[in-house]
Design a protein around this motif. Structure first.
Motif, PDB file in Angstrom:
ATOM      1  N   ARG A 135      -9.023  -9.575   6.993  1.00 18.23           N
ATOM      2  CA  ARG A 135      -9.728  -8.380   6.530  1.00 18.23           C
ATOM      3  C   ARG A 135      -8.743  -7.320   6.039  1.00 18.23           C
ATOM      4  NH1 ARG A 135     -12.557  -6.229  11.333  1.00 18.23           N
ATOM      5  NH2 ARG A 135     -13.150  -8.401  11.560  1.00 18.23           N
ATOM      6  N   VAL A 136      -7.619  -7.147   6.733  1.00 21.06           N
ATOM      7  CA  VAL A 136      -6.731  -6.032   6.402  1.00 21.06           C
ATOM      8  C   VAL A 136      -5.684  -6.362   5.337  1.00 21.06           C
ATOM      9  CG1 VAL A 136      -7.005  -5.023   8.693  1.00 21.06           C
ATOM     10  CG2 VAL A 136      -5.027  -6.490   8.227  1.00 21.06           C
ATOM     11  N   CYS A 137      -5.399  -7.632   5.093  1.00 26.26           N
ATOM     12  CA  CYS A 137      -4.316  -7.989   4.171  1.00 26.26           C
ATOM     13  C   CYS A 137      -4.585  -7.426   2.771  1.00 26.26           C
ATOM     14  CB  CYS A 137      -4.154  -9.500   4.091  1.00 26.26           C
ATOM     15  SG  CYS A 137      -2.874  -9.976   2.909  1.00 26.26           S
ATOM     16  N   PRO A 138      -3.663  -6.618   2.231  1.00 23.60           N
ATOM     17  CA  PRO A 138      -3.931  -5.982   0.940  1.00 23.60           C
ATOM     18  C   PRO A 138      -3.686  -6.879  -0.267  1.00 23.60           C
ATOM     19  CG  PRO A 138      -1.827  -5.237   1.786  1.00 23.60           C
ATOM     20  CD  PRO A 138      -2.395  -6.169   2.814  1.00 23.60           C
ATOM     21  N   LYS A 186      -4.409 -10.552  -0.068  1.00 21.02           N
ATOM     22  CA  LYS A 186      -5.008 -11.855   0.239  1.00 21.02           C
ATOM     23  C   LYS A 186      -3.939 -12.909   0.500  1.00 21.02           C
ATOM     24  CE  LYS A 186      -8.991 -10.991  -2.801  1.00 21.02           C
ATOM     25  NZ  LYS A 186      -8.393 -10.224  -3.920  1.00 21.02           N
ATOM     26  N   TYR A 196       0.572  -5.253   8.187  1.00 23.43           N
ATOM     27  CA  TYR A 196      -0.740  -4.743   8.590  1.00 23.43           C
ATOM     28  C   TYR A 196      -1.462  -5.808   9.434  1.00 23.43           C
ATOM     29  CZ  TYR A 196      -4.877  -1.716   7.861  1.00 23.43           C
ATOM     30  OH  TYR A 196      -5.944  -0.860   8.014  1.00 23.43           O
ATOM     31  N   PRO A 244      -5.426  -9.131  17.415  1.00 25.82           N
ATOM     32  CA  PRO A 244      -5.520  -8.720  18.818  1.00 25.82           C
ATOM     33  C   PRO A 244      -4.891  -9.731  19.777  1.00 25.82           C
ATOM     34  CG  PRO A 244      -7.683  -9.261  17.893  1.00 25.82           C
ATOM     35  CD  PRO A 244      -6.665  -9.706  16.908  1.00 25.82           C
ATOM     36  N   LEU A 303     -14.209  -8.833  21.288  1.00 26.58           N
ATOM     37  CA  LEU A 303     -13.784  -8.196  20.038  1.00 26.58           C
ATOM     38  C   LEU A 303     -14.498  -8.765  18.813  1.00 26.58           C
ATOM     39  CD1 LEU A 303      -9.931  -7.871  20.637  1.00 26.58           C
ATOM     40  CD2 LEU A 303     -11.701  -6.173  21.047  1.00 26.58           C
ATOM     41  N   THR A 348      -7.601  -5.945  -3.321  1.00 25.51           N
ATOM     42  CA  THR A 348      -8.428  -6.411  -2.206  1.00 25.51           C
ATOM     43  C   THR A 348      -9.134  -5.223  -1.557  1.00 25.51           C
ATOM     44  OG1 THR A 348      -6.669  -8.027  -1.839  1.00 25.51           O
ATOM     45  CG2 THR A 348      -8.352  -7.864  -0.138  1.00 25.51           C
ATOM     46  N   ARG A 376     -11.402  -4.897   0.536  1.00 21.25           N
ATOM     47  CA  ARG A 376     -11.747  -4.931   1.968  1.00 21.25           C
ATOM     48  C   ARG A 376     -10.579  -4.423   2.827  1.00 21.25           C
ATOM     49  NH1 ARG A 376     -11.427 -11.321   1.819  1.00 21.25           N
ATOM     50  NH2 ARG A 376      -9.172 -11.478   1.862  1.00 21.25           N
ATOM     51  N   SER A 377      -9.384  -4.335   2.226  1.00 22.35           N
ATOM     52  CA  SER A 377      -8.232  -3.829   2.967  1.00 22.35           C
ATOM     53  C   SER A 377      -8.135  -2.314   2.819  1.00 22.35           C
ATOM     54  CB  SER A 377      -6.950  -4.475   2.445  1.00 22.35           C
ATOM     55  OG  SER A 377      -5.823  -3.826   2.992  1.00 22.35           O
ATOM     56  N   ILE A 378      -7.964  -1.630   3.953  1.00 21.99           N
ATOM     57  CA  ILE A 378      -7.870  -0.165   3.901  1.00 21.99           C
ATOM     58  C   ILE A 378      -6.585   0.259   3.177  1.00 21.99           C
ATOM     59  CG2 ILE A 378      -7.807   1.947   5.283  1.00 21.99           C
ATOM     60  CD1 ILE A 378     -10.492   0.580   5.355  1.00 21.99           C
ATOM     61  N   LEU A 379      -5.582  -0.591   3.228  1.00 21.74           N
ATOM     62  CA  LEU A 379      -4.325  -0.273   2.542  1.00 21.74           C
ATOM     63  C   LEU A 379      -4.533  -0.133   1.031  1.00 21.74           C
ATOM     64  CD1 LEU A 379      -1.635   0.233   3.850  1.00 21.74           C
ATOM     65  CD2 LEU A 379      -0.951  -2.089   3.316  1.00 21.74           C
ATOM     66  N   PHE A 437      -8.170   5.575   9.053  1.00 18.87           N
ATOM     67  CA  PHE A 437      -8.912   4.303   9.028  1.00 18.87           C
ATOM     68  C   PHE A 437      -7.967   3.101   9.079  1.00 18.87           C
ATOM     69  CE2 PHE A 437     -13.111   5.780   6.834  1.00 18.87           C
ATOM     70  CZ  PHE A 437     -13.399   6.541   7.949  1.00 18.87           C
ATOM     71  N   LEU A 438      -6.746   3.272   8.568  1.00 17.55           N
ATOM     72  CA  LEU A 438      -5.765   2.182   8.658  1.00 17.55           C
ATOM     73  C   LEU A 438      -5.642   1.714  10.097  1.00 17.55           C
ATOM     74  CD1 LEU A 438      -2.645   3.393   6.599  1.00 17.55           C
ATOM     75  CD2 LEU A 438      -4.182   1.546   5.982  1.00 17.55           C
ATOM     76  N   TYR A 439      -5.679   2.699  11.010  1.00 18.82           N
ATOM     77  CA  TYR A 439      -5.441   2.396  12.421  1.00 18.82           C
ATOM     78  C   TYR A 439      -6.720   2.199  13.214  1.00 18.82           C
ATOM     79  CZ  TYR A 439      -1.104   4.530  10.830  1.00 18.82           C
ATOM     80  OH  TYR A 439       0.002   4.845  10.110  1.00 18.82           O
ATOM     81  N   LEU A 451      -8.939  -1.242  13.777  1.00 21.69           N
ATOM     82  CA  LEU A 451      -8.331  -2.483  14.249  1.00 21.69           C
ATOM     83  C   LEU A 451      -8.828  -2.849  15.649  1.00 21.69           C
ATOM     84  CD1 LEU A 451      -4.660  -1.749  13.125  1.00 21.69           C
ATOM     85  CD2 LEU A 451      -6.447  -2.949  11.856  1.00 21.69           C
ATOM     86  N   PRO A 452      -9.454  -4.038  15.791  1.00 24.26           N
ATOM     87  CA  PRO A 452      -9.895  -4.434  17.124  1.00 24.26           C
ATOM     88  C   PRO A 452      -8.663  -4.716  17.994  1.00 24.26           C
ATOM     89  CG  PRO A 452     -10.140  -6.272  15.598  1.00 24.26           C
ATOM     90  CD  PRO A 452      -9.670  -5.098  14.789  1.00 24.26           C
ATOM     91  N   GLY A 453      -8.755  -4.419  19.256  1.00 25.31           N
ATOM     92  CA  GLY A 453      -7.668  -4.799  20.144  1.00 25.31           C
ATOM     93  C   GLY A 453      -6.507  -3.824  20.162  1.00 25.31           C
ATOM     94  N   ARG A 454      -6.610  -2.694  19.446  1.00 31.00           N
ATOM     95  CA  ARG A 454      -5.582  -1.658  19.568  1.00 31.00           C
ATOM     96  C   ARG A 454      -6.279  -0.421  20.114  1.00 31.00           C
ATOM     97  NH1 ARG A 454      -0.554  -4.099  19.071  1.00 31.00           N
ATOM     98  NH2 ARG A 454      -0.624  -5.554  17.336  1.00 31.00           N
ATOM     99  N   TRP A 512      -5.849   3.440  19.150  1.00 28.40           N
ATOM    100  CA  TRP A 512      -6.332   3.965  17.862  1.00 28.40           C
ATOM    101  C   TRP A 512      -7.833   3.788  17.677  1.00 28.40           C
ATOM    102  CZ3 TRP A 512      -2.159   0.392  15.415  1.00 28.40           C
ATOM    103  CH2 TRP A 512      -0.889   0.962  15.591  1.00 28.40           C
TER     104      TRP A 512
END
Lengths: 249, 385
Positions: free
Chosen positions: A120-123, A125, A147, A153, A239, B121, B123-126, B181-183, B186-189, B192
């Motif tokens: 989901r977070v990879c900018p 892919k 990222y 987790p 999670l 992408t 879906r990525s906050i970055l 939102f970057l932080y 994130l599940p498991g952190r 944040w």
């Protein structure tokens, strides 16, 4: 002859055009075996798991994937040992119940989550989900923003702080799998290169029956049968990442 | 207008020379990172973001704070800020430039940076952070330059700039919200994973940014011999007062929720930061300094007579800056990584090379700031004369 040649060029040209416009159509017809219906998973039998088996599995994995041994906190780990207490934080605190488990060691690796936060977070892919459930990495696309490491987790991801080749002896490098470069993230890829050849992952092979492997979507598979029979837990189910790695206890 | 930046006193050129030396030092240190990879930093498998990303986070806040003058000036026609607004906008330009540089030096493969555009992408906050930061940089350069030019010519700014100014208001809020939102997504952190992260970021930004701007106003007054105006500084001081109180209030909300619920995955990070965990307590003294400095600043700023004294106000602003910088520039990022997802404690301490690279980026930012301020103050003086 002239007309024939012209006809040939026309057809060849159209075919090239078609191929370049719709390359995916061609690839789709090649067909991965049942892509989309498969979700690979592992079930680790923690009752049979012992130090010897774990070491064998780790060595098989790391040796065959050119995972360097780096002796500091910037190490690379694809498959490693840790205590249940650490793998399942919060679940092993109550000594009343499964007290013998808390300090016992087990294997941890990428969970190949069905809903992976790293993807989901990879900018770029660079980490992505394959149709068969493997959470993949493209080492050539990764920009090294890390990222995904913040998002995972399970602490399953390692970053090449160093040039990994510095820590690999040239005679030990296998040419069957790429080495990585500094500045990219890596992790267990569930031996996609072996699955594509119809083989099982190295750890499964090395663990000789202690780790079950198979298609979680197939009720007739060995892994589904053992999961139906025995009690199994997953890491951090709360999670919502839906790990594909089970621990039989 | 840029010609104003190439005419200056010996002091000006000495300062520019010093900053260039800082940039060169940072670049020299960076060549080691290029060669040896991020192994030259104190980061690890467990604390995978460190000083660079922390400075980035802090400076996004400084950049966003320009909005605290844009709103009164353009939405409430508070003309007092007209005189200093350009300083806020140019501070934002310098701060965002530093943010972008910090992201670049943090990348493991900076030469592949454009992959973010090549493989967009959403879906990525970055991805969104890249858009809002670059957009904000563009907006502030455009608005700052156009309004300054109009002022120089003695005319009203062109009408077409108005929509950009109005757009810059939500845009300023967006840069710090997206950065939070970057932080916080994130599940498991657990550290944040809180909806108050973005508001907290904004509150601390609206305290640290204007506090820094007040200090800059004093510096400009002393060294460039141009007075931004007492009333503007006093109004900024009120903004700092409200914001630092809000920031500490939000922190206390966080501490209540985490402390009363006692959920380990959230609580352990606070325990680590303020008291230490398993014998590791490197950050504890810093975090207490941050809290005490913040409270002390509130105590000073609450009383109008304190704010009216330039020296006391400047000292309070230093305290606010210190408090928010430690909170975000030190604790916020490494605190989120310790303990790690396996609840192991692996501490992060930046290395000398890492600090030198950080220094280089700050020097580059101050170079941009100095040149832009030289231009702005030069124009203002010309208009005043």
């Amino acid at each position: 002859m002239r007309a024939n040649r012209r006809k040939f060029l026309k057809i060849a040209g159209l075919a090239t055009l078609g191929w370049s416009v719709f390359p995916n159509l061609l690839r789709a017809s090649e067909g991965g075996e049942g892509a989309g219906h498969v979700r690979w998973g592992l079930a680790i039998d923690t009752k049979k798991l012992n130090d010897e088996v774990m070491e064998k599995a780790i060595v098989a994995c790391h040796k065959n994937h050119n995972v360097p041994h780096i002796p500091d906190k910037r190490e690379i780990k694809w498959l490693w040992k840790t205590t249940f207490h650490k793998a399942f934080p919060g679940q092993m605190l109550d000594n009343m119940h499964i007290s013998e488990y808390a300090e016992k060691e087990t294997l941890v690796l990428c969970n190949h989550c069905d809903n992976p936060p790293c993807v989901r977070v990879c900018p770029t892919k660079a980490t992505f989900k394959r149709a068969d459930g493997i959470t993949m990495m493209d080492f050539h696309r990764c920009i090294g923003c890390r990222y995904c490491m913040a998002a995972c987790p399970f602490g399953a991801r390692s970053f090449n702080f160093y040039d990994p080749k510095k820590f690999l002896k040239s005679e030990e490098i296998t040419t069957q799998f790429p080495t990585r470069t500094k500045g990219v993230v890596e992790k267990c890829l569930l031996c996609y290169e072996r699955l594509d050849e119809g083989k099982k992952p190295y750890c499964v092979e090395a663990a000789e029956g202690v780790i079950y492997f198979g298609n979680l979507n197939d009720p007739e598979s060995e892994i589904r049968k053992v999961l139906a029979e025995r009690y199994a837990i997953k890491r951090k189910p709360e999670l919502g990442t839906f790990p594909s790695v089970y621990y039989l206890i | 207008m840029l010609e104003k930046a190439i005419k200056g006193s010996k002091l000006y050129w000495g300062w520019i020379g010093l900053l260039l030396l800082g940039v060169a030092t940072g670049f020299f240190a960076y060549t080691f990172q290029m060669k040896e990879g991020l192994s030259i930093t104190g980061m690890s498998r467990d604390v995978s973001w460190g000083f660079y990303i922390a400075q980035f986070t802090f400076l996004v806040g400084v950049a966003a704070s320009a909005v605290m003058m844009v709103i009164p000036k353009y939405l409430h026609h508070y003309q007092t800020f007209g005189r200093v607004l350009i300083l806020g906008e140019f501070l934002a330009v310098a701060a965002v430039s530093m943010c972008l540089l910090f992201i670049v030096v943090d990348l493991g493969q900076p030469q592949r940076m454009l992959n973010v555009l090549l493989h967009p992408t959403p879906r990525s906050i970055l991805f969104w952070d890249m858009i809002v930061l670059n957009g904000y940089l563009f907006l502030n350069i455009l608005i700052g330059w156009v309004t300054l030019q109009a002022e120089r010519k003695g005319v009203e700014p062109p009408k077409w700039i108005k929509p950009f100014i109005y757009l810059s208001i939500p845009w300023a809020v967006s840069i710090h919200t997206v950065t939070a939102f970057l932080y916080c997504g994130l599940p498991g952190r657990g550290f944040w994973l809180t909806a108050i992260l973005a508001p907290r970021f904004l509150a601390s930004a609206f305290a640290s940014g204007p506090a820094f701007l007040i200090l800059l106003c004093y510096i400009v007054k002393i060294f460039a011999k141009w007075d931004p105006g007492k009333e503007a500084i006093q109004s900024l001081a009120k903004i700092v007062t409200y914001a630092i109180i809000t920031n500490l209030f939000f922190l206390s909300l966080e501490i209540f929720t985490v402390g009363y619920s006692q959920i380990p995955s959230h609580l352990l990070h606070f325990k680590y930061l303020f008291f230490g965990l398993e014998g590791h307590a490197t950050y504890a003294p810093w975090m207490w300094v941050s809290v005490v400095a913040g409270l002390l600043a509130v105590l000073i700023l609450l009383f109008p007579q304190n704010r009216k004294s330039d020296n006391v106000l400047a000292m309070a602003c230093v305290l606010v800056f210190l408090s928010t910088w430690i909170d975000k520039g030190m604790g916020m990022i490494s605190g989120g990584f310790v303990p790690n997802p396996l609840e192991e404690v692996v501490e992060y301490i930046p290395t000398k090379l890492e600090l030198l690279i950080t220094l280089g980026v700050y020097a580059a930012g101050f170079l941009i700031l100095t040149i832009l301020y030289k231009v702005a103050v030069g124009v203002k003086k010309e208009v005043d004369a």
